[in-house]
Design a protein around this motif. Structure first.
Motif, PDB file in Angstrom:
ATOM      1  N   HIS A  59       0.836  -1.209   0.000  1.00  0.00           N
ATOM      2  CA  HIS A  59       0.000   0.000   0.000  1.00  0.00           C
ATOM      3  C   HIS A  59       0.868   1.255   0.000  1.00  0.00           C
ATOM      4  CE1 HIS A  59      -2.678   3.122   1.644  1.00  0.00           C
ATOM      5  NE2 HIS A  59      -3.677   2.413   1.142  1.00  0.00           N
ATOM      6  N   GLN A  60       1.876   1.266   0.850  1.00  0.00           N
ATOM      7  CA  GLN A  60       2.754   2.429   0.928  1.00  0.00           C
ATOM      8  C   GLN A  60       3.532   2.625  -0.374  1.00  0.00           C
ATOM      9  OE1 GLN A  60       2.917   4.752   3.083  1.00  0.00           O
ATOM     10  NE2 GLN A  60       4.726   5.828   2.312  1.00  0.00           N
ATOM     11  N   HIS A  61       4.016   1.528  -0.954  1.00  0.00           N
ATOM     12  CA  HIS A  61       4.743   1.602  -2.226  1.00  0.00           C
ATOM     13  C   HIS A  61       3.848   2.190  -3.318  1.00  0.00           C
ATOM     14  CE1 HIS A  61       7.029   0.272  -5.790  1.00  0.00           C
ATOM     15  NE2 HIS A  61       5.870  -0.196  -6.241  1.00  0.00           N
ATOM     16  N   ALA A  62       2.617   1.690  -3.390  1.00  0.00           N
ATOM     17  CA  ALA A  62       1.699   2.171  -4.417  1.00  0.00           C
ATOM     18  C   ALA A  62       1.375   3.644  -4.219  1.00  0.00           C
ATOM     19  CB  ALA A  62       0.410   1.339  -4.402  1.00  0.00           C
ATOM     20  N   HIS A  63       1.196   4.052  -2.964  1.00  0.00           N
ATOM     21  CA  HIS A  63       0.856   5.448  -2.676  1.00  0.00           C
ATOM     22  C   HIS A  63       1.974   6.379  -3.132  1.00  0.00           C
ATOM     23  CE1 HIS A  63      -0.014   9.098  -0.354  1.00  0.00           C
ATOM     24  NE2 HIS A  63      -1.263   8.676  -0.311  1.00  0.00           N
ATOM     25  N   VAL A  64       3.215   5.971  -2.882  1.00  0.00           N
ATOM     26  CA  VAL A  64       4.368   6.813  -3.223  1.00  0.00           C
ATOM     27  C   VAL A  64       4.630   6.835  -4.726  1.00  0.00           C
ATOM     28  CG1 VAL A  64       6.873   7.052  -2.973  1.00  0.00           C
ATOM     29  CG2 VAL A  64       5.461   6.531  -0.974  1.00  0.00           C
ATOM     30  N   ARG A  69      -5.054   6.948  -5.532  1.00  0.00           N
ATOM     31  CA  ARG A  69      -6.083   6.080  -6.097  1.00  0.00           C
ATOM     32  C   ARG A  69      -5.549   4.681  -6.345  1.00  0.00           C
ATOM     33  NH1 ARG A  69      -7.886   7.301 -11.140  1.00  0.00           N
ATOM     34  NH2 ARG A  69      -9.750   6.076 -10.802  1.00  0.00           N
ATOM     35  N   ALA A  70      -4.299   4.574  -6.779  1.00  0.00           N
ATOM     36  CA  ALA A  70      -3.719   3.257  -7.008  1.00  0.00           C
ATOM     37  C   ALA A  70      -3.572   2.491  -5.700  1.00  0.00           C
ATOM     38  CB  ALA A  70      -2.360   3.395  -7.687  1.00  0.00           C
ATOM     39  N   ALA A  71      -3.165   3.185  -4.647  1.00  0.00           N
ATOM     40  CA  ALA A  71      -3.019   2.543  -3.341  1.00  0.00           C
ATOM     41  C   ALA A  71      -4.353   2.040  -2.817  1.00  0.00           C
ATOM     42  CB  ALA A  71      -2.391   3.514  -2.345  1.00  0.00           C
ATOM     43  N   ALA A  72      -5.422   2.723  -3.187  1.00  0.00           N
ATOM     44  CA  ALA A  72      -6.752   2.378  -2.672  1.00  0.00           C
ATOM     45  C   ALA A  72      -7.231   1.008  -3.135  1.00  0.00           C
ATOM     46  CB  ALA A  72      -7.762   3.445  -3.082  1.00  0.00           C
ATOM     47  N   VAL A  73      -6.614   0.432  -4.183  1.00  0.00           N
ATOM     48  CA  VAL A  73      -7.093  -0.866  -4.666  1.00  0.00           C
ATOM     49  C   VAL A  73      -6.790  -1.983  -3.666  1.00  0.00           C
ATOM     50  CG1 VAL A  73      -6.886  -0.218  -7.088  1.00  0.00           C
ATOM     51  CG2 VAL A  73      -5.004  -1.444  -5.983  1.00  0.00           C
ATOM     52  N   VAL A  74      -5.905  -1.745  -2.693  1.00  0.00           N
ATOM     53  CA  VAL A  74      -5.646  -2.779  -1.679  1.00  0.00           C
ATOM     54  C   VAL A  74      -6.317  -2.449  -0.350  1.00  0.00           C
ATOM     55  CG1 VAL A  74      -3.500  -3.541  -2.745  1.00  0.00           C
ATOM     56  CG2 VAL A  74      -3.424  -1.759  -1.004  1.00  0.00           C
ATOM     57  N   ASP A  75      -7.175  -1.439  -0.325  1.00  0.00           N
ATOM     58  CA  ASP A  75      -7.889  -1.110   0.910  1.00  0.00           C
ATOM     59  C   ASP A  75      -8.758  -2.268   1.386  1.00  0.00           C
ATOM     60  OD1 ASP A  75      -6.743   1.362   1.053  1.00  0.00           O
ATOM     61  OD2 ASP A  75      -8.496   2.481   0.354  1.00  0.00           O
ATOM     62  N   ASP A  76      -9.394  -2.964   0.445  1.00  0.00           N
ATOM     63  CA  ASP A  76     -10.235  -4.100   0.829  1.00  0.00           C
ATOM     64  C   ASP A  76      -9.404  -5.193   1.493  1.00  0.00           C
ATOM     65  OD1 ASP A  76     -12.657  -3.100   0.076  1.00  0.00           O
ATOM     66  OD2 ASP A  76     -12.736  -4.118  -1.854  1.00  0.00           O
ATOM     67  N   ASP A 169      -0.901  -7.349  -6.775  1.00  0.00           N
ATOM     68  CA  ASP A 169       0.021  -7.390  -7.918  1.00  0.00           C
ATOM     69  C   ASP A 169       0.064  -6.026  -8.603  1.00  0.00           C
ATOM     70  OD1 ASP A 169       0.617 -10.107  -7.636  1.00  0.00           O
ATOM     71  OD2 ASP A 169      -1.019 -10.735  -8.943  1.00  0.00           O
ATOM     72  N   THR A 170      -1.118  -5.503  -8.948  1.00  0.00           N
ATOM     73  CA  THR A 170      -1.159  -4.249  -9.692  1.00  0.00           C
ATOM     74  C   THR A 170      -0.600  -3.090  -8.890  1.00  0.00           C
ATOM     75  OG1 THR A 170      -3.444  -3.860  -8.987  1.00  0.00           O
ATOM     76  CG2 THR A 170      -3.137  -4.960 -11.083  1.00  0.00           C
ATOM     77  N   ALA A 171      -0.750  -3.134  -7.568  1.00  0.00           N
ATOM     78  CA  ALA A 171      -0.234  -2.052  -6.731  1.00  0.00           C
ATOM     79  C   ALA A 171       1.287  -2.028  -6.689  1.00  0.00           C
ATOM     80  CB  ALA A 171      -0.788  -2.173  -5.313  1.00  0.00           C
ATOM     81  N   GLN A 172       1.924  -3.086  -7.167  1.00  0.00           N
ATOM     82  CA  GLN A 172       3.395  -3.143  -7.179  1.00  0.00           C
ATOM     83  C   GLN A 172       3.984  -2.836  -8.555  1.00  0.00           C
ATOM     84  OE1 GLN A 172       5.067  -6.542  -4.617  1.00  0.00           O
ATOM     85  NE2 GLN A 172       3.000  -7.250  -5.079  1.00  0.00           N
ATOM     86  N   PHE A 173       3.130  -2.533  -9.525  1.00  0.00           N
ATOM     87  CA  PHE A 173       3.623  -2.298 -10.878  1.00  0.00           C
ATOM     88  C   PHE A 173       4.580  -1.116 -10.938  1.00  0.00           C
ATOM     89  CE2 PHE A 173      -0.231  -4.253 -13.311  1.00  0.00           C
ATOM     90  CZ  PHE A 173       0.223  -5.513 -12.965  1.00  0.00           C
ATOM     91  N   ASP A 174       5.534  -1.230 -11.819  1.00  0.00           N
ATOM     92  CA  ASP A 174       6.420  -0.119 -12.181  1.00  0.00           C
ATOM     93  C   ASP A 174       5.985   0.341 -13.562  1.00  0.00           C
ATOM     94  OD1 ASP A 174       8.508   1.532 -13.100  1.00  0.00           O
ATOM     95  OD2 ASP A 174       9.967   0.503 -11.830  1.00  0.00           O
ATOM     96  N   ARG A 175       5.403   1.536 -13.626  1.00  0.00           N
ATOM     97  CA  ARG A 175       4.833   2.018 -14.888  1.00  0.00           C
ATOM     98  C   ARG A 175       5.867   2.103 -16.011  1.00  0.00           C
ATOM     99  NH1 ARG A 175       1.604   6.416 -14.484  1.00  0.00           N
ATOM    100  NH2 ARG A 175       1.430   6.435 -12.235  1.00  0.00           N
ATOM    101  N   ARG A 176       7.163   2.116 -15.671  1.00  0.00           N
ATOM    102  CA  ARG A 176       8.184   2.186 -16.715  1.00  0.00           C
ATOM    103  C   ARG A 176       8.265   0.887 -17.519  1.00  0.00           C
ATOM    104  NH1 ARG A 176      13.430   3.196 -13.350  1.00  0.00           N
ATOM    105  NH2 ARG A 176      12.357   1.545 -12.160  1.00  0.00           N
ATOM    106  N   PHE A 177       7.888  -0.234 -16.882  1.00  0.00           N
ATOM    107  CA  PHE A 177       8.139  -1.530 -17.501  1.00  0.00           C
ATOM    108  C   PHE A 177       6.888  -2.291 -17.932  1.00  0.00           C
ATOM    109  CE2 PHE A 177      11.904  -1.295 -14.466  1.00  0.00           C
ATOM    110  CZ  PHE A 177      12.737  -0.723 -15.421  1.00  0.00           C
ATOM    111  N   VAL A 178       5.741  -2.045 -17.300  1.00  0.00           N
ATOM    112  CA  VAL A 178       4.548  -2.822 -17.629  1.00  0.00           C
ATOM    113  C   VAL A 178       3.862  -2.214 -18.851  1.00  0.00           C
ATOM    114  CG1 VAL A 178       2.372  -3.755 -16.785  1.00  0.00           C
ATOM    115  CG2 VAL A 178       4.257  -3.385 -15.187  1.00  0.00           C
TER     116      VAL A 178
END
Length: 576
Positions: A59-64, A69-76, A169-178
């Protein structure tokens, strides 16, 4: 030789890149027992603690790196891991039934999924099921001592290929590579849609066998527009899709320019193109995609957060947020549409042989006013914060609408007497999704403020064909003359009484249907946000007067295929 895989287009766009398989270990669990309950409970606590720390870090990784909004996908997932009732339920299975921690978790997750997994027409409930699977997988991984796939290991541009891609999984994506996403399973679940659009990733899901056909490093073409994946494409196919990708980029830029413009046909007829949403996060997508309002808020998500009904105050707060997020634009909120196969733990409903035709939607609200009245009070209390319209679902008779409206009027009067401010311009309408109601549209039009045609249910009831049953899927025909005649009858009846008509089913976002719906006089098109700019662009290119002869020919045709052929021949602007 290339291989073609067909799936569901979950996010628009085209990607060409090598494959990166994100395939996890076997986490299947057999029925197991233990004689040492204390040891199993200790193992359970340890696995929960490790998983919670892991998901918090994600969650923290995605937020940073990706944003709030991306971090929020793991709120559930975080909510599930902190759910004391879940812990207690699993521990009870260990202590009373002597299950191992693995089997107790698996059994508990399966029990909860039975309630949720049939609810595939509700994004929030589907994503809740996905979250349970995601958490279960991570807990089992710690209990079994096996390592799960780690998306952060990708260090080059590639397309992820997996059985199913989870929120963590998606919250850990690196937008440079996916570059894109392909899965065997899945549909347009909330988290998947949000993340793929946030990262502008073409995505195709539900291919069934992508992980078996595709090898690591295989060149892939992901066509997120049409739901296709080409494995090991030829040079000609790569060239073709590179041109399509360039065309798509140009179209996106052209459509983006429409966001702040009105939707007007070439002969000056104004239309509204609005969004269907089920969560607050989807409101952001709606605005970004040029929505001119919200044509359908599915209020069910508020009832699926836990085992208890949401409080009136909690509902008021949520509805206020929907309204304030769309200032100056109409927001249509549908009262609770649940029942039949869509069950909630907080609502004890009977088993039914034919749930689609059973105790559901407004039928529950009228039979159990303790469910409907608090929701209507919350809606009324929130009405001062925006332009609210209230919509009752599954109305079959005029008596039902009158009874629902009377309850609304009673709650309005009570609030006013208590000194609570209520807007005086709230529109009250109904979903029109039952053929008998469509036949009686002229009588209903004298009592409602608006209709919203729920084309999905209307079509399945019209043809007596379950739209979720693949054996009869061929009968779900949006362009069938019978459907068109009924839709035209509803629009004509409403306009004769000076009322407006929306459509909030899949048909509203179908470009092939757009010319006919325009010419019939549909006032508002309500759809998934990803389709909005395309439909707005199409409307801006068409002339409603010139389309009138096409409507006449379509409603007098014999088959849906004849209608489609007419549209393609006479309206070259249509592309699907």
């Amino acid at each position: 030789m290339s291989v073609l895989l067909n799936g569901l287009a979950a996010s628009n766009g085209i990607a060409i890149a090598p494959a990166y398989l994100l395939v996890g270990p076997d986490l299947s669990v057999n029925q197991q027992y233990s004689v040492n309950e204390n040891h199993e409970v200790e193992r359970l606590h340890d696995s929960f603690a490790l998983t919670l720390n892991e998901v918090q870090a994600i969650h923290q990784h995605a937020h940073v790196t990706l944003g709030k909004r991306a971090a929020a996908v793991v709120d559930d997932q975080l909510a599930i891991l902190r759910d004391r009732s879940l812990h207690a339920e699993i521990i009870e299975k260990i202590n009373q039934e002597h299950f191992t921690a693995e089997w107790a978790i698996k059994k508990t997750a399966d029990d909860r999924l039975k309630v949720l997994e049939k609810m595939n027409d509700n994004d929030y409930l589907s994503s809740r099921a996905t979250a349970i699977k995601d958490v279960t997988k991570r807990i089992l991984g710690h209990l079994m001592g096996v390592k799960l796939p780690d998306p952060t290991q990708l260090d080059h541009r590639a397309i992820f290929v997996a059985q199913n891609i989870t929120p963590t999984d998606t919250a850990q994506f690196d937008r440079r590579f996916v570059a894109g996403l392909v899965t065997n399973e899945g549909g347009r679940t909330s988290h998947f849609t949000i993340m793929s659009k946030t990262l502008a990733l073409p995505a195709v899901v539900g291919t069934q066998n992508a992980t078996k056909v595709i090898n690591n490093g295989d060149l892939l073409i992901v066509d997120g527009i049409h739901g296709k994946v080409i494995v090991r494409p030829s040079t000609e196919e790569v060239d073709h899709y590179q041109r399509l990708a360039a065309q798509f980029t140009r179209e996106q830029n052209e459509w983006g320019a429409l966001k702040d413009e009105q939707t007007v046909s070439t002969d000056g007829r104004h239309f509204k193109v609005v969004a269907n949403v089920g969560t607050l996060a989807e409101i952001v997508d709606a605005r970004q995609n040029g929505a001119e309002g919200i044509g359908l808020v599915r209020s069910e998500f508020l009832y699926a957060r836990d085992e208890h009904f949401p409080s009136e105050d909690g509902q008021t707060k949520a509805y206020k947020q929907f309204l304030t997020e769309m200032p100056g634009q109409r927001v249509v909120i549908r009262t609770l549409d649940i029942g039949g196969d869509k069950k909630l733990g907080s609502l004890n409903l009977p088993q039914e042989n034919n749930p689609f035709l059973g105790f559901r939607a407004i039928r529950i609200g009228l039979a159990r006013p303790e469910v409907l009245r608090p929701q209507l009070r919350a809606l009324l209390r929130s009405s001062v914060y925006g332009q609210l319209a209230i919509m009752f679902p599954m109305i079959a008779t005029i008596e039902e609408f009158r009874q629902a409206r009377q309850i609304l009027d009673e709650e309005r009067q009570r609030l006013i007497e208590q000194g609570v401010s209520v807007a005086d311009d709230i529109e009250v309408g109904m979903m029109l999704e039952i053929p008998s109601s469509a036949v009686m549209a002229d009588a209903f039009a004298r009592e409602v403020d608006f209709f919203s045609i729920g084309s999905n249910d209307l079509i399945q009831y019209l043809f007596a064909a379950d739209r979720g049953n693949s054996q009869v899927a061929y009968l779900y025909q949006e362009l069938h003359p019978a459907v068109l005649r009924l839709v035209k009858q509803v629009i004509d009846a409403a306009h004769a009484e000076g009322k407006w008509v929306s459509m909030c089913g899949e048909m509203a976002g179908n470009p092939l249907a757009t010319p006919l719906l325009m010419a019939m006089g549909l006032d508002e098109f309500s759809m998934n946000s990803s389709n909005i700019l395309h439909i707005r662009s199409l409307i801006n290119q068409l002339n409603t007067r010139q389309l009138q002869p096409l409507v006449h020919k379509a409603i007098n045709a014999a088959t849906a295929s004849e209608v489609e052929q007419m549209i393609r021949q006479e309206v070259p602007q249509v592309r699907k």
